[in-house]
Write a protein that holds these residues in place. Sequence first.
Motif, short mmCIF file in Angstrom:
data_model
loop_
_atom_site.label_atom_id
_atom_site.label_comp_id
_atom_site.label_asym_id
_atom_site.label_seq_id
_atom_site.Cartn_x
_atom_site.Cartn_y
_atom_site.Cartn_z
N ASP A 190 0.83 -1.21 0.00
CA ASP A 190 0.00 0.00 0.00
C ASP A 190 0.86 1.26 0.00
O ASP A 190 0.59 2.22 -0.73
CB ASP A 190 -0.92 0.01 1.23
N ILE A 191 1.90 1.24 0.83
CA ILE A 191 2.80 2.40 0.89
C ILE A 191 3.51 2.60 -0.44
O ILE A 191 3.65 3.73 -0.93
CB ILE A 191 3.82 2.22 2.04
N ALA A 192 3.94 1.50 -1.04
CA ALA A 192 4.62 1.60 -2.34
C ALA A 192 3.70 2.19 -3.40
O ALA A 192 4.12 3.04 -4.20
CB ALA A 192 5.10 0.22 -2.77
N ASN A 193 2.45 1.75 -3.41
CA ASN A 193 1.49 2.27 -4.40
C ASN A 193 1.24 3.77 -4.22
O ASN A 193 1.07 4.52 -5.19
CB ASN A 193 0.16 1.52 -4.29
N LYS A 194 1.21 4.21 -2.96
CA LYS A 194 0.94 5.62 -2.68
C LYS A 194 2.15 6.52 -2.97
O LYS A 194 1.99 7.67 -3.38
CB LYS A 194 0.52 5.80 -1.21
N THR A 195 3.33 5.99 -2.72
CA THR A 195 4.53 6.84 -2.82
C THR A 195 5.23 6.77 -4.17
O THR A 195 6.02 7.66 -4.50
CB THR A 195 5.55 6.45 -1.73
N LEU A 196 4.96 5.73 -4.94
CA LEU A 196 5.66 5.57 -6.23
C LEU A 196 5.54 6.79 -7.14
O LEU A 196 6.55 7.24 -7.72
CB LEU A 196 5.15 4.31 -6.94
N PRO A 197 4.36 7.38 -7.29
CA PRO A 197 4.27 8.57 -8.17
C PRO A 197 5.14 9.73 -7.70
O PRO A 197 5.63 10.53 -8.51
CB PRO A 197 2.78 8.94 -8.09
N LEU A 198 5.37 9.83 -6.39
CA LEU A 198 6.15 10.94 -5.84
C LEU A 198 7.64 10.80 -6.16
O LEU A 198 8.38 11.79 -6.11
CB LEU A 198 5.94 11.03 -4.33
N PHE A 199 8.07 9.59 -6.45
CA PHE A 199 9.49 9.37 -6.75
C PHE A 199 9.83 9.68 -8.22
O PHE A 199 10.98 9.61 -8.61
CB PHE A 199 9.89 7.94 -6.41
N ARG A 200 8.80 9.99 -9.00
CA ARG A 200 9.07 10.32 -10.41
C ARG A 200 9.70 11.70 -10.56
O ARG A 200 10.38 11.98 -11.53
CB ARG A 200 7.76 10.24 -11.20
N ASP A 201 9.43 12.55 -9.60
CA ASP A 201 10.02 13.89 -9.61
C ASP A 201 10.52 14.17 -8.19
O ASP A 201 9.81 14.76 -7.37
CB ASP A 201 8.99 14.93 -10.04
N ILE A 202 11.73 13.74 -7.91
CA ILE A 202 12.24 13.82 -6.54
C ILE A 202 12.72 15.23 -6.22
O ILE A 202 13.56 15.80 -6.92
CB ILE A 202 13.40 12.82 -6.34
#
Length: 282
Positions: A211-223
């Motif tokens: 669940d955490i990975a699904n929520k945070t993955l988009p945020l790692f596209r633009d660090i």
Amino acid sequence: MHEIFNMLLAVFDRAALMLICLFFLIRIRLFRELLHKSAHSPRELLAVTAIFSMFALFSTWSGVPVEGSLVNVRIIAVMSGGILFGPWVGIITGLIAGTHRYLIDIGGVTAVPCLITSIIAGVLSGAINRKVPKKQHWKAGIIAGMLCETLTMILVVTWAPTTALGLDIVSKIGIPMILGSVCVGFIVLLVQSVEGEKEASAARQAKLALDIANKTLPLFRDINAESLRQVCDIIRRDIDADAVAITNIDRVLAYVGVGEANYQDNDDTISPTTRQAISGGK
């Protein structure tokens, strides 16, 4: 009939005491770790054998005397140990329990039958541990326990000085001892529930991580500082932590939670404890 009912209560009473002892044992961390292992060292097997041997010996000591026999839960202890921890525990516990039963009543009507079936129970329990699927252990344990007690009754009739005496003993202790074997299933289920708790906990942790990975993955596209801060916030809320930080090997990149005011400049160096954790990998 009233006497048989009292004997059955005596069997369940002693089995319940064993269940209570095991309940407290499985709350001890070291014992729980033993249950979670698929293989055990000789030292661990020796410790477990000692525990179940004590259960078996206590079962004999606390047995109810009936016409030269003892109504007890010795077979339950032997079967449980072997099913849960394997053939070595079952066979050795059976040998110890059977030999002890024989020695305290050498020449007794039921001494030899109990010796024989205690050893057979140890062998059967080990076979169940190795050959029967784990989910079916409790059922197999009940059936094997009943078979062992039935064999005991047959041997008592055979070994008794007279058939009449053997039948008299069996008529009083047969039903309670055989029906009492259902407690093998209760003990196995109780101990196996600890393993179920571990699997359920692992499943919850895996789901949380996903669940955490699904929520945070988009945020790692633009660090950047803000996206990392959002990642920290998501993790903190999902795991209900006081604070969460993201660092590299030198600096704190983002921090959310208790003490957040101390990490506003994004150039704070990591603490010695954090540095030690990074270098040690734990």
